[in-house]
Scaffold this active site. Structure first.
Site, mmCIF file in Angstrom:
data_model
loop_
_atom_site.group_PDB
_atom_site.id
_atom_site.type_symbol
_atom_site.label_atom_id
_atom_site.label_comp_id
_atom_site.label_asym_id
_atom_site.label_seq_id
_atom_site.Cartn_x
_atom_site.Cartn_y
_atom_site.Cartn_z
ATOM 1 N N GLU A 129 8.774 -4.197 10.829
ATOM 2 C CA GLU A 129 9.178 -2.882 10.302
ATOM 3 C C GLU A 129 9.529 -1.935 11.437
ATOM 4 O O GLU A 129 8.799 -1.821 12.436
ATOM 5 C CB GLU A 129 8.034 -2.278 9.456
ATOM 6 N N ASP A 144 -1.307 -6.224 -0.535
ATOM 7 C CA ASP A 144 -1.346 -5.550 0.763
ATOM 8 C C ASP A 144 -2.746 -5.009 1.006
ATOM 9 O O ASP A 144 -3.211 -4.138 0.258
ATOM 10 C CB ASP A 144 -0.336 -4.390 0.706
ATOM 11 N N ASP A 182 0.840 -1.203 0.000
ATOM 12 C CA ASP A 182 0.000 0.000 0.000
ATOM 13 C C ASP A 182 0.875 1.253 0.000
ATOM 14 O O ASP A 182 0.357 2.379 -0.066
ATOM 15 C CB ASP A 182 -1.016 -0.011 1.158
ATOM 16 N N SER A 183 2.205 1.063 0.013
ATOM 17 C CA SER A 183 3.127 2.185 -0.247
ATOM 18 C C SER A 183 2.901 2.712 -1.665
ATOM 19 O O SER A 183 3.427 3.763 -2.030
ATOM 20 C CB SER A 183 4.581 1.747 -0.062
ATOM 21 N N GLU A 215 -1.724 -5.630 8.444
ATOM 22 C CA GLU A 215 -0.942 -5.034 9.529
ATOM 23 C C GLU A 215 -1.613 -5.308 10.878
ATOM 24 O O GLU A 215 -2.836 -5.322 10.966
ATOM 25 C CB GLU A 215 -0.822 -3.514 9.335
HETATM 26 O O1 KIV Z 1 3.459 -1.144 1.630
HETATM 27 C C1 KIV Z 1 4.638 -1.511 1.729
HETATM 28 O O2 KIV Z 1 5.499 -1.178 0.917
HETATM 29 C C2 KIV Z 1 4.986 -2.360 2.862
HETATM 30 C C3 KIV Z 1 6.413 -2.750 3.008
HETATM 31 C C4 KIV Z 1 7.208 -1.607 3.441
HETATM 32 C C5 KIV Z 1 6.576 -3.916 3.898
HETATM 33 O O3 KIV Z 1 4.146 -2.704 3.616
#
Ligand code: KIV
Length: 301
Positions: free
Chosen positions: A187, A88, A49-50, A120
Site C-alpha cells: 500500500e 483484517d 479494518d477500513s 500489517e
Molecule cells: O482495511 C483495508 O481496507 C485494507 C485495504 C486497504 C488493503 O487494509
C-alpha cells in the site's frame, strides 16, 4: 448478472496465481457488499479494518475492535462467497503476545467464518505471523503505508520513497514470503518499488496505491463505488460509480412521492376481500353485534 467465477477460492489457489491472471480483491463489510463483490467476480474479499472509516465513521482504523471485526466478518461469510474471505486483524490484536495473536486470529476463523487473516507489518511482526501460520491459518501480509501505524508514520504518507526505506521494504517482503504468507498487500509505495518487490518474491503482491506491476489490485468498496460522503479520495482511487449520489436522488424522489400522495400506489397496497369489508362495516356500526361475534370466535378457538 452472471457469476464470473464459480469455484471456491482458497489461499493456495491465490498463491498459485503468482505471475498469472491478476488477482481481483475488494473490501466488503456485510452480507450485501459480499454478495455484490462475489457476483462481480472477486477472487478475494477483505473484511478490512477500513470498516472503521467507511462504515463506522472514524478518522482512522485504530478504534475498531476484534469484536466489531468478527461481527462484520460473520455477516460477509453468511453470503457464502466463492471469493476467499480474509479478515483484517485490527490494531493491538496481534501486538502484545503470541497467545493473544493466535487467539484473536482463531476468532476470525471460528466465529467470523474467515478463511485467512491479514496482519500489517514486516519483520517486526514475524513472530506473530509465524505463530498464526503454525495454527494452520493462512496469512496475508501488508507492508508499505500501513494505516495502523498512522501515528508512527506521522500521517498517511507514501512510504519507501528513499532508497534505504525501499530496500528495507523489500527485505520485509522477502521475510514474510519466507515465513509462508500466501500474498502481500503493498500500500502507498512508488510503482518501481512495488515492481521490484513483485519480481523478488514468489508470492502474489496485491497493490493499493502501488502502481500497475503488482500481481493484483485491491480497492475499498465504498471508494470505488462512490458510496462515501466526501470527494477527498486518495489519488490512487478510481471511482467507477457514484452510488451515494444515485441513492440521494432516488430517496429524494421517494420523499416527494410520499408528500404528493403518489406513494404507495394501488400495486403497492394490500386490499381486504369485499365480503370481509362489508362485515367489518356492519360490526363497526353495531358495537354490540361485534362483542357477540368476538366472544363466539373466542369460544371456537
Ligand atoms: O482495511 C483495508 O481496507 C485494507 C485495504 C486497504 C488493503 O487494509
Amino acid at each position: 448478472m452472471t457469476r464470473i467465477m464459480s469455484a471456491k477460492m482458497t489461499a493456495p489457489k491465490v498463491l498459485a496465481r503468482k505471475g498469472g491472471d491478476k488477482l481481483r480483491m475488494v473490501t466488503a463489510y456485510d452480507f450485501p457488499s459480499a454478495q455484490i463483490a462475489d457476483r462481480a467476480g472477486a477472487d478475494i474479499v477483505l473484511v478490512g479494518d477500513s470498516l472503521a472509516n467507511v462504515v463506522l465513521g472514524h478518522e482512522d482504523t485504530l478504534s475498531v475492535t476484534v469484536d466489531q471485526m468478527v461481527h462484520h466478518t460473520a455477516a460477509v461469510a453468511r453470503a457464502k462467497p466463492s471469493a476467499l474471505i480474509v479478515g483484517d486483524m485490527p490494531w493491538l490484536s496481534y501486538h502484545t503476545s503470541i497467545e493473544e495473536t493466535v487467539h484473536n486470529a482463531g476468532r476470525f476463523i471460528r466465529e467470523g467464518g474467515a478463511e485467512a487473516v491479514k496482519l500489517e507489518g514486516g519483520r517486526k511482526r514475524l513472530p506473530m505471523v509465524r505463530a498464526v501460520l503454525d495454527a494452520e491459518i493462512p496469512v496475508m501480509g501488508h507492508i508499505g503505508l500501513t494505516p495502523q501505524s498512522v501515528h508512527a508514520m506521522g500521517g498517511f504518507r507514501v512510504q519507501a520513497k528513499r532508497a534505504s526505506a525501499a530496500y528495507e521494504m523489500i527485505s520485509d517482503a522477502k521475510a514474510l514470503a519466507d515465513a509462508g504468507v500466501f500474498s502481500i498487500v503493498l500500500e502507498g509505495v512508488p510503482d518501481v518499488v512495488a515492481e521490484m518487490v513483485t519480481a523478488e518474491i514468489p508470492v502474489p503482491t496485491i497493490g493499493i496505491g502501488a502502481g500497475v506491476h503488482c500481481d493484483g489490485q485491491v480497492l475499498v468498496f465504498h471508494d470505488l463505488l462512490g458510496l462515501g460522503g466526501g470527494d477527498d479520495l486518495p489519488k490512487f482511487v478510481r471511482q467507477y460509480a457514484r452510488l451515494a449520489d444515485d441513492a440521494v436522488e432516488a430517496m429524494t424522489r421517494y420523499f416527494a412521492d410520499v408528500q404528493s400522495g403518489d406513494f404507495p400506489g394501488e400495486d403497492e397496497t394490500y386490499h381486504m376481500p369485499a365480503e370481509s369489508l362489508e362485515v367489518l362495516r356492519d360490526l363497526t356500526s353495531r358495537p354490540q353485534a361485534a362483542d357477540h361475534l368476538l366472544a363466539d370466535e373466542a369460544m371456537e378457538r
